[in-house]
Design a protein around this motif. Structure first.
Motif, mmCIF file in Angstrom:
data_model
loop_
_atom_site.group_PDB
_atom_site.id
_atom_site.type_symbol
_atom_site.label_atom_id
_atom_site.label_comp_id
_atom_site.label_asym_id
_atom_site.label_seq_id
_atom_site.Cartn_x
_atom_site.Cartn_y
_atom_site.Cartn_z
ATOM 1 N N VAL A 321 -6.558 -5.072 -21.043
ATOM 2 C CA VAL A 321 -6.091 -3.717 -21.323
ATOM 3 C C VAL A 321 -6.845 -2.739 -20.425
ATOM 4 O O VAL A 321 -8.047 -2.879 -20.209
ATOM 5 N N VAL A 322 -6.140 -1.738 -19.893
ATOM 6 C CA VAL A 322 -6.764 -0.688 -19.104
ATOM 7 C C VAL A 322 -6.391 0.667 -19.690
ATOM 8 O O VAL A 322 -5.299 0.832 -20.247
ATOM 9 N N ILE A 323 -7.306 1.636 -19.591
ATOM 10 C CA ILE A 323 -7.050 2.989 -20.086
ATOM 11 C C ILE A 323 -7.474 3.989 -19.032
ATOM 12 O O ILE A 323 -8.337 3.693 -18.197
ATOM 13 N N PRO A 324 -6.905 5.201 -19.058
ATOM 14 C CA PRO A 324 -7.330 6.241 -18.114
ATOM 15 C C PRO A 324 -8.761 6.694 -18.410
ATOM 16 O O PRO A 324 -9.236 6.612 -19.539
ATOM 17 N N ASP A 325 -9.429 7.179 -17.381
ATOM 18 C CA ASP A 325 -10.789 7.694 -17.549
ATOM 19 C C ASP A 325 -10.876 8.743 -18.643
ATOM 20 O O ASP A 325 -11.823 8.772 -19.440
ATOM 21 N N GLU A 326 -9.859 9.639 -18.709
ATOM 22 C CA GLU A 326 -9.935 10.771 -19.627
ATOM 23 C C GLU A 326 -9.820 10.373 -21.090
ATOM 24 O O GLU A 326 -10.051 11.196 -21.997
ATOM 25 N N ALA A 327 -9.493 9.112 -21.371
ATOM 26 C CA ALA A 327 -9.397 8.674 -22.763
ATOM 27 C C ALA A 327 -10.764 8.371 -23.370
ATOM 28 O O ALA A 327 -10.915 8.333 -24.585
ATOM 29 N N LEU A 328 -11.785 8.174 -22.528
ATOM 30 C CA LEU A 328 -13.094 7.750 -23.023
ATOM 31 C C LEU A 328 -13.883 8.908 -23.612
ATOM 32 O O LEU A 328 -13.858 10.035 -23.106
ATOM 33 N N VAL A 329 -14.593 8.603 -24.692
ATOM 34 C CA VAL A 329 -15.489 9.564 -25.336
ATOM 35 C C VAL A 329 -16.847 8.889 -25.469
ATOM 36 O O VAL A 329 -16.947 7.769 -25.975
ATOM 37 N N LYS A 330 -17.915 9.581 -24.982
ATOM 38 C CA LYS A 330 -19.260 9.025 -25.086
ATOM 39 C C LYS A 330 -19.947 9.565 -26.322
ATOM 40 O O LYS A 330 -19.947 10.772 -26.576
ATOM 41 N N TYR A 338 -16.166 5.339 -26.847
ATOM 42 C CA TYR A 338 -15.155 5.337 -27.895
ATOM 43 C C TYR A 338 -13.854 5.906 -27.347
ATOM 44 O O TYR A 338 -13.834 6.590 -26.310
ATOM 45 N N VAL A 339 -12.774 5.667 -28.068
ATOM 46 C CA VAL A 339 -11.488 6.312 -27.826
ATOM 47 C C VAL A 339 -10.915 6.719 -29.187
ATOM 48 O O VAL A 339 -11.287 6.181 -30.237
ATOM 49 N N TYR A 340 -10.005 7.687 -29.163
ATOM 50 C CA TYR A 340 -9.238 8.042 -30.358
ATOM 51 C C TYR A 340 -7.879 7.351 -30.260
ATOM 52 O O TYR A 340 -7.126 7.575 -29.306
ATOM 53 N N VAL A 341 -7.617 6.488 -31.248
ATOM 54 C CA VAL A 341 -6.355 5.750 -31.290
ATOM 55 C C VAL A 341 -5.395 6.485 -32.233
ATOM 56 O O VAL A 341 -5.741 6.763 -33.400
ATOM 57 N N TYR A 342 -4.199 6.775 -31.746
ATOM 58 C CA TYR A 342 -3.204 7.537 -32.532
ATOM 59 C C TYR A 342 -2.307 6.565 -33.296
ATOM 60 O O TYR A 342 -1.787 5.600 -32.746
ATOM 61 N N ASP A 343 -2.118 6.895 -34.624
ATOM 62 C CA ASP A 343 -1.218 6.122 -35.486
ATOM 63 C C ASP A 343 0.027 6.959 -35.745
ATOM 64 O O ASP A 343 -0.013 7.945 -36.504
ATOM 65 N N THR A 346 1.147 7.710 -39.587
ATOM 66 C CA THR A 346 0.407 8.682 -40.401
ATOM 67 C C THR A 346 0.085 9.950 -39.631
ATOM 68 O O THR A 346 -0.434 10.909 -40.210
ATOM 69 N N LYS A 347 0.386 9.952 -38.335
ATOM 70 C CA LYS A 347 0.082 11.080 -37.464
ATOM 71 C C LYS A 347 -1.409 11.437 -37.508
ATOM 72 O O LYS A 347 -1.795 12.602 -37.440
ATOM 73 N N THR A 348 -2.245 10.381 -37.602
ATOM 74 C CA THR A 348 -3.697 10.565 -37.601
ATOM 75 C C THR A 348 -4.313 9.746 -36.467
ATOM 76 O O THR A 348 -3.658 8.887 -35.857
ATOM 77 N N VAL A 349 -5.590 10.027 -36.205
ATOM 78 C CA VAL A 349 -6.317 9.280 -35.174
ATOM 79 C C VAL A 349 -7.512 8.593 -35.814
ATOM 80 O O VAL A 349 -8.037 9.060 -36.831
ATOM 81 N N ARG A 350 -7.907 7.490 -35.232
ATOM 82 C CA ARG A 350 -9.130 6.810 -35.674
ATOM 83 C C ARG A 350 -10.097 6.713 -34.492
ATOM 84 O O ARG A 350 -9.691 6.575 -33.338
ATOM 85 N N TYR A 351 -11.379 6.760 -34.819
ATOM 86 C CA TYR A 351 -12.459 6.709 -33.822
ATOM 87 C C TYR A 351 -12.785 5.249 -33.565
ATOM 88 O O TYR A 351 -13.311 4.559 -34.436
ATOM 89 N N GLN A 352 -12.474 4.730 -32.362
ATOM 90 C CA GLN A 352 -12.560 3.300 -32.088
ATOM 91 C C GLN A 352 -13.554 3.027 -30.951
ATOM 92 O O GLN A 352 -13.420 3.552 -29.848
ATOM 93 N N LYS A 353 -14.564 2.191 -31.236
ATOM 94 C CA LYS A 353 -15.517 1.780 -30.203
ATOM 95 C C LYS A 353 -14.871 0.740 -29.296
ATOM 96 O O LYS A 353 -14.151 -0.153 -29.758
ATOM 97 N N VAL A 376 -3.557 5.947 -27.168
ATOM 98 C CA VAL A 376 -4.874 6.577 -27.168
ATOM 99 C C VAL A 376 -4.734 8.027 -26.721
ATOM 100 O O VAL A 376 -3.846 8.379 -25.940
ATOM 101 N N VAL A 377 -5.627 8.863 -27.228
ATOM 102 C CA VAL A 377 -5.628 10.282 -26.888
ATOM 103 C C VAL A 377 -6.258 10.463 -25.510
ATOM 104 O O VAL A 377 -7.344 9.940 -25.245
ATOM 105 N N ILE A 378 -5.592 11.233 -24.666
ATOM 106 C CA ILE A 378 -6.115 11.485 -23.323
ATOM 107 C C ILE A 378 -6.436 12.956 -23.096
ATOM 108 O O ILE A 378 -6.992 13.311 -22.054
#
Length: 394
Positions: A321-330, A338-343, A346-353, A376-378
């Protein structure tokens, strides 16, 4: 009638108030939901590689010194000079060489005297051989006369005795000649040894470069006595090499001849190609790494020993799996990402390591923490928290 009208008006006002309140609450809820942008993650084939830092070294390095301490007469090169194989780089004191030359000349004179004696013995032997031959002829003639009764027995024996005496003298001269030849051979062997020593002295008196390269160090001046340091150090700079300490998990994947990408801090806009020349056969027990020697062609002499290098070994390709740089959160105060994964349900996000792999262009390889087709949130992460409702915008 008037009462009925007032009741109807009050009802309308109540409905209008309720509707306005509901609109305000929905608007407030929308205003509270952060707006974000999302993207769907996909799998790509990512090259599995690792980058190592090292210092460039010369392929061959010669520390040049004489066999024994000697005084320096002249040094013919300076640091930075280019030298070629066979070039004289220093001249040392010739005192020992002169003394050896005198010994050699003395030995040659002794051998010449022995040769003269030898030739004199050869001449004496030839004369003795002629005398013996003549005596044998005379003895044969006297023996014939004796048998015919022409001379007495004592006269015949006297002649034969003379032949025997000449023969013994000749045999002794021949033995002396052999001894003289052996003595000359022994002296010639001594002369050969002296010549060998002299050749060694001459070689040491003129320090010669065994390789082509550059002078990287000069430790003495004219008049100094050589000691523990080399007179000069010469380094061969084509090719050059780097030594890498590679993790043992890659031991089976590193092969001789394998290409290596080299980047140097001294050349920001240029990369250099190298090849694995040696894979060391043992693993360091303390670091669990093994050494790999990488050779870099350096015909234009751009790469110099001591430069800082980054060497990248490319092993294989894997689908990750690859993600854009802007999706990463330190995470603050830690090195975790971490990244925020969108569901969407439920229209919610989860904090995912996530565990990062290679950085390829503007994307990061994800080794664990995300699955293909997750969103993922970008953009808009600054207002997010784990479990928060969001509004997705394009």
């Amino acid at each position: 009638m008037k009462l009925k009208f007032l009741s109807l008006a009050a009802l309308c006002m109540c409905i209008s108030f309720t509707s306005c309140k509901k609109d305000k609450e929905e608007g407030a809820m929308k205003a509270q939901a952060p707006q974000v942008k999302v993207t769907t993650v996909k799998s790509e084939s990512v090259g599995q590689s690792d980058t190592y830092t090292a210092t460039v070294e010369s392929d061959v390095k010669n520390n040049i010194s004489p066999n024994a301490p000697m005084r320096i007469r002249r040094i013919l090169v300076e640091v930075g000079d280019r030298v070629v194989r066979g070039q004289v780089i220093a001249i040392l004191d010739a005192t020992n060489e002169n003394q050896m030359g005198m010994q050699i000349q003395s030995q040659k004179s002794a051998i010449a005297g022995q040769e003269a004696n030898y030739q004199a013995l050869v001449a004496n032997i030839r004369s003795s051989e002629a005398q013996l031959a003549q005596a044998k002829i005379e003895a044969a003639r006297m023996d014939a006369l004796y048998k015919a009764g022409g001379i007495s027995k004592s006269d015949n024996e006297s002649v034969q005795l003379q032949v025997n005496t000449l023969q013994r003298a000749l045999d002794a001269q021949r033995e002396q000649l052999k001894a003289q030849r052996a003595a000359i051979s022994a002296q010639e062997a001594q002369l050969k040894g002296l010549n060998t020593q002299n050749a060694s002295l001459i070689e040491n008196n003129k320090l010669i470069s065994p390789i082509s390269g550059y002078v990287s160090a000069r430790n003495y001046d004219a008049g100094d006595m050589t000691g523990g340091l080399p007179v000069v150090t010469i380094e061969q700079t084509n090719p050059v090499k780097v030594l890498l300490n590679v993790s043992e998990i890659y031991y089976k994947k590193v092969q001789k001849g394998m290409p290596v990408d080299i980047l140097l801090d001294a050349y920001e806009d240029r990369s250099f190609g190298g090849k694995v020349s040696i894979v060391y056969p043992t693993i360091d027990q303390a670091t669990h790494t093994f050494q790999v020697e990488v050779t870099i062609n350096n015909e234009d002499q751009a790469v110099r020993p001591g430069m800082f290098a980054r060497a990248t070994l490319n092993f294989e390709y894997k689908d990750h799996v690859v993600i854009p740089d802007e999706a990463l959160v330190k995470q603050m105060g830690a090195g975790d990402r971490y990244v925020y994964v969108y569901d969407p349900s439920t229209k919610t996000v989860r904090y995912q390591k996530v565990e990062l792999g290679r950085h390829v262009g503007d994307k990061y390889e994800i080794l664990s923490g995300l699955n293909v087709n997750e969103q993922v949130v970008i953009a808009g992460q600054s207002r997010l928290a784990d479990g928060k409702k969001v509004e997705v915008v394009k």
